[in-house]
Write a protein that holds these residues in place. Structure first.
Motif, PDB file in Angstrom:
ATOM      1  N   PRO A 117       1.862  21.319   8.111  1.00 30.12           N
ATOM      2  CA  PRO A 117       0.602  21.782   8.302  1.00 30.12           C
ATOM      3  C   PRO A 117       0.005  21.234   9.586  1.00 30.12           C
ATOM      4  O   PRO A 117       0.480  20.160  10.219  1.00 30.12           O
ATOM      5  CB  PRO A 117      -0.359  21.209   7.169  1.00 30.12           C
ATOM      6  N   ALA A 118      -0.969  21.861  10.138  1.00 28.48           N
ATOM      7  CA  ALA A 118      -1.549  21.493  11.492  1.00 28.48           C
ATOM      8  C   ALA A 118      -2.050  20.215  11.542  1.00 28.48           C
ATOM      9  O   ALA A 118      -1.876  19.584  12.561  1.00 28.48           O
ATOM     10  CB  ALA A 118      -2.676  22.545  11.888  1.00 28.48           C
ATOM     11  N   ASP A 119      -2.420  19.595  10.307  1.00 26.96           N
ATOM     12  CA  ASP A 119      -3.037  18.319  10.233  1.00 26.96           C
ATOM     13  C   ASP A 119      -2.293  17.059  10.060  1.00 26.96           C
ATOM     14  O   ASP A 119      -2.643  16.168   9.665  1.00 26.96           O
ATOM     15  CB  ASP A 119      -4.379  18.304   9.476  1.00 26.96           C
ATOM     16  N   ALA A 120      -1.050  17.627   9.890  1.00 28.00           N
ATOM     17  CA  ALA A 120       0.039  16.640   9.185  1.00 28.00           C
ATOM     18  C   ALA A 120       0.381  15.774  10.265  1.00 28.00           C
ATOM     19  O   ALA A 120       0.156  15.649  11.673  1.00 28.00           O
ATOM     20  CB  ALA A 120       1.471  17.363   8.807  1.00 28.00           C
ATOM     21  N   PRO A 121       0.408  14.450   9.993  1.00 26.47           N
ATOM     22  CA  PRO A 121       0.752  13.218  10.903  1.00 26.47           C
ATOM     23  C   PRO A 121       1.915  13.357  11.533  1.00 26.47           C
ATOM     24  O   PRO A 121       3.219  14.099  11.147  1.00 26.47           O
ATOM     25  CB  PRO A 121       1.021  11.859   9.978  1.00 26.47           C
ATOM     26  N   THR A 122       2.112  12.778  12.859  1.00 29.74           N
ATOM     27  CA  THR A 122       3.444  12.774  13.518  1.00 29.74           C
ATOM     28  C   THR A 122       4.383  11.675  13.381  1.00 29.74           C
ATOM     29  O   THR A 122       5.440  11.841  13.421  1.00 29.74           O
ATOM     30  CB  THR A 122       2.994  12.940  15.102  1.00 29.74           C
ATOM     31  N   ALA A 123       3.794  10.810  12.779  1.00 28.12           N
ATOM     32  CA  ALA A 123       4.557   9.428  12.348  1.00 28.12           C
ATOM     33  C   ALA A 123       3.808   8.743  11.326  1.00 28.12           C
ATOM     34  O   ALA A 123       2.521   8.491  11.263  1.00 28.12           O
ATOM     35  CB  ALA A 123       4.476   8.437  13.714  1.00 28.12           C
ATOM     36  N   THR A 124       4.867   8.408  10.326  1.00 32.80           N
ATOM     37  CA  THR A 124       4.093   7.733   9.064  1.00 32.80           C
ATOM     38  C   THR A 124       5.351   6.467   8.972  1.00 32.80           C
ATOM     39  O   THR A 124       6.471   6.364   9.132  1.00 32.80           O
ATOM     40  CB  THR A 124       4.473   8.619   7.867  1.00 32.80           C
ATOM     41  N   PHE A 125       4.485   5.230   8.686  1.00 33.57           N
ATOM     42  CA  PHE A 125       5.294   3.941   8.487  1.00 33.57           C
ATOM     43  C   PHE A 125       4.874   3.427   7.224  1.00 33.57           C
ATOM     44  O   PHE A 125       3.564   3.213   6.778  1.00 33.57           O
ATOM     45  CB  PHE A 125       4.923   3.122   9.598  1.00 33.57           C
ATOM     46  N   GLN A 126       5.772   3.317   6.253  1.00 28.73           N
ATOM     47  CA  GLN A 126       5.481   2.655   4.871  1.00 28.73           C
ATOM     48  C   GLN A 126       6.066   1.123   4.893  1.00 28.73           C
ATOM     49  O   GLN A 126       7.094   0.894   5.197  1.00 28.73           O
ATOM     50  CB  GLN A 126       6.541   3.328   3.834  1.00 28.73           C
ATOM     51  N   PHE A 127       5.057   0.401   4.420  1.00 25.71           N
ATOM     52  CA  PHE A 127       5.290  -0.942   4.225  1.00 25.71           C
ATOM     53  C   PHE A 127       6.027  -1.343   2.721  1.00 25.71           C
ATOM     54  O   PHE A 127       5.670  -0.633   1.852  1.00 25.71           O
ATOM     55  CB  PHE A 127       3.976  -1.858   4.154  1.00 25.71           C
ATOM     56  N   PHE A 128       6.711  -2.301   2.665  1.00 23.76           N
ATOM     57  CA  PHE A 128       7.171  -2.987   1.614  1.00 23.76           C
ATOM     58  C   PHE A 128       6.091  -3.298   0.771  1.00 23.76           C
ATOM     59  O   PHE A 128       4.839  -3.722   0.957  1.00 23.76           O
ATOM     60  CB  PHE A 128       8.185  -4.381   1.514  1.00 23.76           C
TER      61      PHE A 128
END
Length: 695
Positions: A117-128
């Protein structure tokens, strides 16, 4: 090929991700993408035939085709150049940091050309999350658990010191926010180098922070990174998953890599030409031994650092193959030799930047590997070819198109056949009513009740059959587990009787892995057979329902059952267990025991505790996942057919004036001809398509 061309400073300045030569090796993906486009066009024709009623169903199927994103997991030795290779594959040499501290490496998934989608993030970081972090800090991860069970106090003390250092430095960087950050996810609309450095890279020195203190700020607690990019030279969505090396202190990254392999059908093993496969890489061999041989590609990187690649590469190839044979590795895997360094040089602006020794190695390799087919290539294209990237892309393309690609196309064509069959049955009802014929239709409530009975019966049948398959599998696993423990104990006692207590005894757990892998293969075949039988029975019930509900005989009409879901490989068998680690702690465990009884009971308890999680994973989690996949496939199939049948039922009760405008095509004869053409084409394509690698 003119050797002097390689020495020229050359090339044209093109954005790295758009170099035309990057398309080499991707020809099969181009053809596959064209097949997807053809199927989408067919589904658009179905919309014209069925009007608004079929539009949503076709749109859903088109969306699934466009979102198909096969994933390739990159695993290998630390410092083998995996990250540099991934950077070259996406045409961005500086995208991911290639020099990171082993403790801070994360699984980084590069989603190329993903439909977002147009508003989707370009980068996602998941923490433990807190439980994962506590498991590492309090127990020392897998190696801590193992050492604690073995009573290896000296080893445990080393782990405690290392963990304390990591924890203290992490808390100093993050301060009070540390506890709050665990379990969170950070999303970003734009990607830049500083962002990646902040979450993924820390460098080799914990204290080597930049002036702002941001480099590697979150690296210790980052579990995974998802980055979304456009790759103009790759014709379809693709996910490249860069994993940590597997030989780390706490075995935390081993488990992360195992989880990544579960989610992929294709595995690229990256080795260094200097250490192609050594005793340090038995963990790597164990992992890939449990993936289908056809789905493993081995890329031997860094041949640019060899003094004489032309002579050394064949020797390295023979050595790798022999090592795999000796250690029960994959049979006849595809081996590709190349250099990520050369690939990134080709992507740069100046070929003169190449190191002198590497240039000499390139000339040497060019004389041995280039042929008449490369005579017309430009300088950069030649360097790219020598890097091995086209061969790697070709191997990946083969595996996508013959494996998951063939499966998604076959499944989509079957669903399209069922959709067009329903639309055609609906069209027959409309035609008969427009021509003044009386149509006897099953009352709507009765139809719904019948569909409910079919769904309940077939779902129960599926679970009953899978219960039987999984019960047999569980019994085989338990039997194999007991046999292994008994044989190992007998071997230990024989060792003690013949050689005494002073010589450390060694015993490989590979026999257990082979037994469990064989049991899993039998279970996989039986589960697939059970799914095929139940899906076919559900298809027959639905076909009969069409005839009973509407009393209309439609030529060539039948319901095509879906394919059984692909059952994932048992990659958990690659997990390190105590007997794999013939290191100082094992010798310590041995020296702390006196007397045959102490050795026997201590060994049995230790290995049983070590291997029980592996057998439980196979019997519980793997079978639970298989059941969920199979039931989801069946429910989706039944729901689609329910929607089609109820649509037809509603049309049979519409007013005649409304029926005249219900389809985009009003000429019944023309519609019938198109039906025949689409059905014939889809049927031929479905039967002709390869069904993927053997189960």
């Amino acid at each position: 090929m003119k050797m002097e061309e390689l020495a020229k400073v050359g090339g044209y300045k093109v954005p790295a991700a758009h170099h035309p030569f990057m398309r080499l090796g991707l020809e099969k993906l181009d053809l596959f993408h064209a097949e997807i486009a053809d199927l989408e066009a067919t589904l658009q024709d179905v919309v014209k035939l069925g009007g608004q009623d079929s539009e949503k169903k076709s749109a859903k199927l088109i969306k699934q085709l466009r979102s198909f994103e096969p994933s390739i997991t990159m695993i290998g030795q630390i410092k083998a150049g995996k990250t540099s290779l991934v950077n070259a594959m996406v045409g961005r040499p500086d995208l991911l940091p290639a020099d990171v501290n082993p403790w801070t490496s994360v699984v980084t998934s590069l989603h190329l050309n993903a439909a977002l989608p147009a508003d989707a993030p370009t980068a996602t970081f998941q923490f433990f999350n807190k439980d994962e972090w506590d498991h590492l800090i309090e127990n020392g991860g897998r190696i801590g658990e193992l050492s604690a069970r073995a009573g290896a106090d000296e080893e445990m003390e080393k782990i405690r010191l290392q963990i304390a250092e990591m924890r203290d430095k992490t808390k100093r960087r993050l301060g009070r926010k540390f506890e709050l950050l665990l379990g969170q996810k950070h999303n970003y609309a734009e990607l830049n180098d500083d962002l990646v450095q902040r979450y993924v890279c820390m460098g080799d020195d914990f204290d080597d922070l930049d002036a702002s203190g941001q480099q590697g700020r979150f690296a210790d607690i980052t579990k995974s990174a998802d980055i979304y990019l456009t790759a103009a030279t790759i014709p379809m969505p693709l996910c490249l998953r860069d994993t940590p090396g597997v030989n780390d202190t706490f075995m935390m990254r081993e488990q992360i890599t195992i989880n990544a392999l579960r989610d992929s059908r294709i595995c690229v093993v990256v080795l260094s030409a200097h250490q192609a496969l050594s005793s340090m890489d038995m963990g790597l061999i164990r992992l890939i031994s449990n993936v289908k041989s056809r789905e493993v590609v081995i890329f031997v990187n860094r041949i640019d650092e060899l003094a004489n690649p032309a002579e050394q590469v064949p020797e390295i190839r023979d050595s790798i193959l022999q090592t795999l044979i000796d250690n029960n590795g994959p049979e006849t895997p595809e081996l590709i030799f190349g250099s990520a360094y050369w690939a990134n040089i080709a992507l740069g602006d100046n070929l003169d930047a190449i190191v002198a020794d590497s240039a000499e190695a390139m000339f040497n390799w060019a004389e041995a590997s280039l042929s008449a087919q490369t005579a017309d290539m430009g300088t950069k294209e030649l360097v790219w070819h020598l890097s091995g990237l086209p061969a790697l892309f070709g191997a990946i393309s083969d595996r996508i198109t013959d494996g998951p690609g063939a499966e998604i196309l076959t499944a989509a064509r079957k669903r399209a056949l069922n959709l067009i069959g329903g639309v055609r049955a609906s069209s027959s009802i409309v035609s008969m009513r427009l021509e003044g014929d009386t149509v006897t239709v099953m009352p709507h409530n009765q139809l719904v009740q019948r569909l409910d009975r079919i769904a309940q019966t077939q779902i129960n049948q599926l679970n009953d059959r899978l219960d039987s398959v999984f019960q047999q599998f569980g019994s085989r696993v338990d039997q194999s587990h007991r046999r292994f423990l008994d044989r190992a104990l007998e071997s230990l006692l024989q060792h003690l009787e013949s050689r005494g207590e002073d010589e450390v005894w060694q015993y490989s757990p590979d026999g257990l892995r082979i037994l469990l892998r064989t049991s899993y293969q039998v279970m996989r075949r039986n589960a697939t057979m059970a799914c095929d039988q139940v899906f076919a029975a559900a298809s027959d019930d639905l076909s009969e329902t069409y005839r009973a509900a509407f009393g209309v005989a439609v030529e060539n009409f039948k319901i095509t059952p879906p394919a059984a879901p692909d059952i994932p490989a048992p990659v958990t068998l690659g997990q390190t267990i105590a007997l794999d680690l013939q290191t100082s702690w094992w010798k310590g465990w041995w020296k702390r025991r006196k007397g045959y009884r102490a050795f026997a009971s201590g060994f049995y308890d230790l290995i049983e505790a070590e291997t029980a999680p592996i057998t439980a994973e196979l019997k519980d989690r793997q079978t639970m996942d298989i059941r969920a996949m199979a039931e989801r496939e069946l429910r989706e199939f039944l729901d689609e057919q329910r929607a089609l049948l109820t649509d037809i039922s509603e049309k049979s009760s519409l007013h005649l004036d409304d029926l005249k405008d219900i389809f985009g095509i009003t000429a019944q004869q023309e519609r019938a001809e198109i039906f025949d053409y689409i059905i014939d084409e889809l049927t031929a394509q479905t039967h002709a398509a390869p069904q993927g690698p053997d189960q």
